[in-house]
Motif scaffolding. Structure first.
Motif, PDB file in Angstrom:
ATOM      1  N   THR A  98      -4.737  -7.613  -3.190  1.00 19.76           N
ATOM      2  CA  THR A  98      -3.383  -7.474  -3.729  1.00 19.76           C
ATOM      3  C   THR A  98      -2.784  -6.124  -3.359  1.00 19.76           C
ATOM      4  O   THR A  98      -1.610  -6.042  -2.990  1.00 19.76           O
ATOM      5  CB  THR A  98      -3.388  -7.684  -5.258  1.00 19.76           C
ATOM      6  OG1 THR A  98      -3.895  -8.997  -5.526  1.00 19.76           O
ATOM      7  CG2 THR A  98      -1.997  -7.531  -5.830  1.00 19.76           C
ATOM      8  N   ILE A  99      -3.568  -5.072  -3.437  1.00 20.26           N
ATOM      9  CA  ILE A  99      -3.077  -3.744  -3.045  1.00 20.26           C
ATOM     10  C   ILE A  99      -2.533  -3.800  -1.622  1.00 20.26           C
ATOM     11  O   ILE A  99      -1.404  -3.387  -1.355  1.00 20.26           O
ATOM     12  CB  ILE A  99      -4.194  -2.676  -3.133  1.00 20.26           C
ATOM     13  CG1 ILE A  99      -4.573  -2.406  -4.585  1.00 20.26           C
ATOM     14  CG2 ILE A  99      -3.755  -1.373  -2.441  1.00 20.26           C
ATOM     15  CD1 ILE A  99      -5.846  -1.580  -4.749  1.00 20.26           C
ATOM     16  N   HIS A 100      -3.340  -4.346  -0.704  1.00 18.14           N
ATOM     17  CA  HIS A 100      -2.934  -4.347   0.701  1.00 18.14           C
ATOM     18  C   HIS A 100      -1.874  -5.394   1.017  1.00 18.14           C
ATOM     19  O   HIS A 100      -1.155  -5.259   2.011  1.00 18.14           O
ATOM     20  CB  HIS A 100      -4.164  -4.489   1.598  1.00 18.14           C
ATOM     21  CG  HIS A 100      -5.004  -3.246   1.573  1.00 18.14           C
ATOM     22  ND1 HIS A 100      -4.625  -2.077   2.189  1.00 18.14           N
ATOM     23  CD2 HIS A 100      -6.184  -2.988   0.958  1.00 18.14           C
ATOM     24  CE1 HIS A 100      -5.543  -1.154   1.970  1.00 18.14           C
ATOM     25  NE2 HIS A 100      -6.495  -1.678   1.229  1.00 18.14           N
ATOM     26  N   ALA A 101      -1.739  -6.415   0.174  1.00 21.10           N
ATOM     27  CA  ALA A 101      -0.679  -7.397   0.368  1.00 21.10           C
ATOM     28  C   ALA A 101       0.679  -6.835  -0.064  1.00 21.10           C
ATOM     29  O   ALA A 101       1.709  -7.195   0.491  1.00 21.10           O
ATOM     30  CB  ALA A 101      -0.987  -8.670  -0.419  1.00 21.10           C
ATOM     31  N   LEU A 102       0.665  -5.933  -1.038  1.00 16.85           N
ATOM     32  CA  LEU A 102       1.921  -5.420  -1.589  1.00 16.85           C
ATOM     33  C   LEU A 102       2.374  -4.092  -0.991  1.00 16.85           C
ATOM     34  O   LEU A 102       3.567  -3.792  -0.997  1.00 16.85           O
ATOM     35  CB  LEU A 102       1.795  -5.260  -3.115  1.00 16.85           C
ATOM     36  CG  LEU A 102       1.551  -6.536  -3.923  1.00 16.85           C
ATOM     37  CD1 LEU A 102       1.371  -6.197  -5.397  1.00 16.85           C
ATOM     38  CD2 LEU A 102       2.691  -7.528  -3.726  1.00 16.85           C
ATOM     39  N   VAL A 103       1.429  -3.288  -0.499  1.00 13.67           N
ATOM     40  CA  VAL A 103       1.765  -1.921  -0.089  1.00 13.67           C
ATOM     41  C   VAL A 103       1.219  -1.647   1.315  1.00 13.67           C
ATOM     42  O   VAL A 103       0.032  -1.835   1.569  1.00 13.67           O
ATOM     43  CB  VAL A 103       1.180  -0.888  -1.080  1.00 13.67           C
ATOM     44  CG1 VAL A 103       1.694   0.504  -0.763  1.00 13.67           C
ATOM     45  CG2 VAL A 103       1.510  -1.250  -2.522  1.00 13.67           C
ATOM     46  N   ALA A 104       2.072  -1.183   2.205  1.00 13.49           N
ATOM     47  CA  ALA A 104       1.667  -0.822   3.568  1.00 13.49           C
ATOM     48  C   ALA A 104       0.815   0.449   3.542  1.00 13.49           C
ATOM     49  O   ALA A 104       0.940   1.276   2.626  1.00 13.49           O
ATOM     50  CB  ALA A 104       2.902  -0.603   4.436  1.00 13.49           C
ATOM     51  N   ASN A 105      -0.040   0.625   4.554  1.00 12.14           N
ATOM     52  CA  ASN A 105      -0.929   1.786   4.606  1.00 12.14           C
ATOM     53  C   ASN A 105      -0.184   3.115   4.556  1.00 12.14           C
ATOM     54  O   ASN A 105      -0.601   4.041   3.867  1.00 12.14           O
ATOM     55  CB  ASN A 105      -1.810   1.729   5.852  1.00 12.14           C
ATOM     56  CG  ASN A 105      -2.967   0.773   5.684  1.00 12.14           C
ATOM     57  OD1 ASN A 105      -3.227   0.271   4.596  1.00 12.14           O
ATOM     58  ND2 ASN A 105      -3.666   0.518   6.768  1.00 12.14           N
ATOM     59  N   GLY A 106       0.907   3.224   5.300  1.00 16.60           N
ATOM     60  CA  GLY A 106       1.667   4.469   5.290  1.00 16.60           C
ATOM     61  C   GLY A 106       2.208   4.792   3.906  1.00 16.60           C
ATOM     62  O   GLY A 106       2.193   5.942   3.460  1.00 16.60           O
ATOM     63  N   GLU A 107       2.675   3.766   3.222  1.00 19.80           N
ATOM     64  CA  GLU A 107       3.205   3.941   1.868  1.00 19.80           C
ATOM     65  C   GLU A 107       2.077   4.284   0.889  1.00 19.80           C
ATOM     66  O   GLU A 107       2.261   5.111  -0.011  1.00 19.80           O
ATOM     67  CB  GLU A 107       3.907   2.647   1.456  1.00 19.80           C
ATOM     68  CG  GLU A 107       4.816   2.786   0.272  1.00 19.80           C
ATOM     69  CD  GLU A 107       5.539   1.483  -0.052  1.00 19.80           C
ATOM     70  OE1 GLU A 107       6.297   1.509  -1.032  1.00 19.80           O
ATOM     71  OE2 GLU A 107       5.347   0.463   0.641  1.00 19.80           O
ATOM     72  N   LEU A 108       0.904   3.661   1.069  1.00 19.15           N
ATOM     73  CA  LEU A 108      -0.251   4.004   0.229  1.00 19.15           C
ATOM     74  C   LEU A 108      -0.588   5.486   0.368  1.00 19.15           C
ATOM     75  O   LEU A 108      -0.809   6.178  -0.616  1.00 19.15           O
ATOM     76  CB  LEU A 108      -1.474   3.172   0.616  1.00 19.15           C
ATOM     77  CG  LEU A 108      -1.609   1.802  -0.002  1.00 19.15           C
ATOM     78  CD1 LEU A 108      -2.758   1.041   0.654  1.00 19.15           C
ATOM     79  CD2 LEU A 108      -1.822   1.892  -1.494  1.00 19.15           C
ATOM     80  N   ALA A 109      -0.647   5.952   1.601  1.00 14.47           N
ATOM     81  CA  ALA A 109      -0.999   7.354   1.855  1.00 14.47           C
ATOM     82  C   ALA A 109       0.057   8.313   1.302  1.00 14.47           C
ATOM     83  O   ALA A 109      -0.269   9.325   0.700  1.00 14.47           O
ATOM     84  CB  ALA A 109      -1.178   7.585   3.354  1.00 14.47           C
ATOM     85  N   ARG A 110       1.312   7.969   1.502  1.00 12.06           N
ATOM     86  CA  ARG A 110       2.410   8.862   1.139  1.00 12.06           C
ATOM     87  C   ARG A 110       2.717   8.852  -0.354  1.00 12.06           C
ATOM     88  O   ARG A 110       2.881   9.904  -0.964  1.00 12.06           O
ATOM     89  CB  ARG A 110       3.651   8.453   1.938  1.00 12.06           C
ATOM     90  CG  ARG A 110       4.834   9.360   1.817  1.00 12.06           C
ATOM     91  CD  ARG A 110       6.011   8.919   2.688  1.00 12.06           C
ATOM     92  NE  ARG A 110       6.386   7.518   2.470  1.00 12.06           N
ATOM     93  CZ  ARG A 110       6.125   6.510   3.310  1.00 12.06           C
ATOM     94  NH1 ARG A 110       5.487   6.739   4.442  1.00 12.06           N
ATOM     95  NH2 ARG A 110       6.501   5.276   3.032  1.00 12.06           N
ATOM     96  N   ASP A 111       2.774   7.667  -0.955  1.00 17.94           N
ATOM     97  CA  ASP A 111       3.292   7.569  -2.321  1.00 17.94           C
ATOM     98  C   ASP A 111       2.310   7.059  -3.369  1.00 17.94           C
ATOM     99  O   ASP A 111       2.539   7.239  -4.556  1.00 17.94           O
ATOM    100  CB  ASP A 111       4.510   6.632  -2.346  1.00 17.94           C
ATOM    101  CG  ASP A 111       5.627   7.104  -1.435  1.00 17.94           C
ATOM    102  OD1 ASP A 111       5.809   8.333  -1.300  1.00 17.94           O
ATOM    103  OD2 ASP A 111       6.308   6.239  -0.852  1.00 17.94           O
TER     104      ASP A 111
END
Length: 115
Positions: free
Chosen positions: A63-76
């Motif tokens: 679910t984490i990876h389905a909802l949030v892109a890697n760049g957004e995970l790292a940044r925000d």
């Protein structure tokens, strides 16, 4: 000399192995007890230079990876509390709260415009 060459583990590698050897009790995302299968989520994706991992259920990880892109995970969203505060993630967490630890369901990516 035949066979495999073994190298000594560095201090950080040894500490990481010891931490994983101690069974984690709860998913860092949903807080439910962990089941038979545990996945390790990179709080900052490896592709973005992350190394720190946290134990999660497979369904929570997908679910984490389905909802949030890697760049957004790292940044925000490297902080789990920030990730939980997203509206779409909060909706998932309310839904999964009463499910058993090894619960499985298909995960789909959010469509454009969905929150």
């Amino acid at each position: 000399m035949a066979g495999r060459v073994r190298r000594k583990l560095g201090l950080q590698e040894a500490e990481a192995l010891a931490a994983r050897a101690a069974e984690p009790e709860r998913c860092v995302l949903c807080g439910r007890p962990l089941g038979a299968k545990v996945e390790w989520h990179h709080l900052v994706p490896k592709s973005e230079g992350g190394r720190e991992t946290a134990p999660v259920h497979p369904i929570c990880h997908r679910t984490i990876h389905a909802l949030v892109a890697n760049g957004e995970l790292a940044r925000d969203f490297a902080d789990v509390e920030m990730l939980r505060s997203r509206a779409d993630m909060a909706r998932f967490l309310r839904w999964i709260a009463d499910k058993p630890p090894d619960f499985h369901a298909p995960t789909r990516r959010a469509r454009a415009g969905e929150a």
